[in-house]
Design an enzyme around this catalytic site. Structure first.
Site, mmCIF file in Angstrom:
data_model
loop_
_atom_site.group_PDB
_atom_site.id
_atom_site.type_symbol
_atom_site.label_atom_id
_atom_site.label_comp_id
_atom_site.label_asym_id
_atom_site.label_seq_id
_atom_site.Cartn_x
_atom_site.Cartn_y
_atom_site.Cartn_z
ATOM 1 N N GLU A 1 -6.074 2.422 -0.900
ATOM 2 C CA GLU A 1 -4.623 2.592 -1.512
ATOM 3 C C GLU A 1 -3.973 1.358 -1.575
ATOM 4 O O GLU A 1 -2.769 1.000 -1.469
ATOM 5 C CB GLU A 1 -3.866 3.239 -0.735
ATOM 6 C CG GLU A 1 -3.272 3.218 0.620
ATOM 7 C CD GLU A 1 -4.520 3.544 1.562
ATOM 8 O OE1 GLU A 1 -4.054 3.545 3.073
ATOM 9 O OE2 GLU A 1 -5.645 3.230 1.447
ATOM 10 N N ASP B 1 0.966 -1.142 0.020
ATOM 11 C CA ASP B 1 -0.031 0.031 0.289
ATOM 12 C C ASP B 1 0.838 1.356 0.091
ATOM 13 O O ASP B 1 2.109 1.272 0.260
ATOM 14 C CB ASP B 1 -1.071 -0.139 1.118
ATOM 15 C CG ASP B 1 -0.187 0.282 2.497
ATOM 16 O OD1 ASP B 1 0.846 0.468 2.610
ATOM 17 O OD2 ASP B 1 -1.180 -0.009 3.711
ATOM 18 N N ILE B 2 0.203 2.386 -0.190
ATOM 19 C CA ILE B 2 0.985 3.627 -0.512
ATOM 20 C C ILE B 2 1.126 3.969 1.116
ATOM 21 O O ILE B 2 0.353 4.190 2.082
ATOM 22 C CB ILE B 2 0.025 4.729 -1.264
ATOM 23 C CG1 ILE B 2 -0.141 4.224 -2.510
ATOM 24 C CG2 ILE B 2 0.682 5.999 -1.151
ATOM 25 C CD1 ILE B 2 -1.141 4.955 -3.161
#
Length: 323
Positions: free
Chosen positions: A237, A194-195
């Site tokens: 995300e 994920d970001i």
């Protein structure tokens, strides 16, 4: 009315019907030479009956699938039974252009047919009659409906923002791969990432900027995938990738290449540059997993470890990891 006049009228009516009926009528002899050719066939082929009479049908129409056609007609000659063809099996026998305005998208006339044995007074089948039906409207309606259904099916399994697999479809493919591994063995890795600090991206650039960041990552991810891999948006995300036939070393290499590619890339949104990084975790399949959800949890443990130990890094799952 004299009998001779009545017979002539009857022949005239029959010939008129023969040439104006809205189906093709072709009679072939045992050598596949044309004996009869009606108005429908003339109109759609551009060939007069006099031009085709006693000519080999395969010489006249090289586009006919001769092996298939002989297979269909020989049984009619030998068994003396009718035979039928439908456009789904063979789009056409005679490749005629489609002139119907409603189905103008079709490049050719779709045809179904009936092949009838014609017996002599001694009971031998020396000729066959082929009846050609123009079913272009029916065929195009069905093909267009199938295309719509395929598009709807594609939409139902695709994440609209990234065009990656959505969570439901991706997890279905993972479940199938998990069952295959249980039956046949093999190696496969599951990657999750994920970001980093995604909330900051949304706070600084708005949700549209956040969406652009997610699209940017999905584009980079697509470029790194092999045809056998399946990538999806797991939610928000967070992304997931199933790496088929990939062991621990291969997963590490793939994950690090992806992490580095994202770190070095830039996103330009609303005349502003956005820099992002991702944290990655992966887990290699093991027979210790009783169900695919445990495999997902293992990759999630590894992702959590990456985030807890500095972010922007790759971590492989080990059994002693605790969330």
């Amino acid at each position: 009315m004299p009998a001779a006049d009545f017979d002539m009228n009857e022949i005239h009516w029959l010939m008129d019907m023969f040439n104006t009926v809205d189906v093709g009528l072709v009679v072939l002899d045992r050598e596949y030479k044309v004996c009869i050719w009606n108005g429908f066939m003339e109109n759609h082929s551009g060939l007069l009956p006099s031009a085709v009479k006693d000519k080999d049908i395969f010489d006249l129409f090289p586009s006919i699938d001769e092996q298939w056609f002989r297979g269909k007609t020989e049984s009619v000659f030998v068994l003396k039974n009718r035979s039928f063809t439908i456009w789904e099996q063979q789009p056409y026998i005679f490749k005629f252009k489609n002139y119907r305005p409603i189905t103008g998208k079709a490049e050719h006339m779709y045809q179904s047919s009936t092949i009838i044995p014609l017996s002599t007074i001694t009971g031998e089948v020396g000729h066959i009659c082929i009846i050609i039906y123009d079913v272009t409207d029916e065929a195009m309606n069905k093909l267009e409906l199938e295309q719509v259904n395929q598009k709807l099916e594609q939409m139902s399994r695709t994440d609209s923002l990234t065009t990656l697999a959505n969570r439901g479809y991706w997890e279905t493919t993972l479940r199938k791969e998990f069952k295959r591994l249980q039956r046949c063995g093999g190696v496969c890795s599951l990657l999750m990432f994920d970001i980093d600090y995604f909330k900051r991206v949304n706070d600084n650039y708005g949700h549209s900027g956040g969406d652009e960041a997610i699209r940017h990552i999905s584009d980079l991810l697509k470029k790194t995938l092999r045809e056998t891999d399946t990538a999806g948006r797991y939610g928000g995300e967070e992304f997931v990738v199933t790496l088929v036939d990939t062991d621990n070393e291969g997963a590490q290499i793939f994950a690090e290449r992806l992490r580095s590619l994202i770190e070095k890339s830039s996103i330009y949104y609303d005349n502003k540059q956005i820099q992002i990084t991702v944290s990655v975790g992966f887990a290699v399949y093991t027979s210790d997993f009783d169900k695919h959800e445990q495999w997902i949890e293992a990759a999630d443990f590894a992702l959590y470890h990456s985030k807890e130990t500095g972010r922007n890094k790759v971590t492989g799952y080990t059994s002693d990891m605790k969330k």
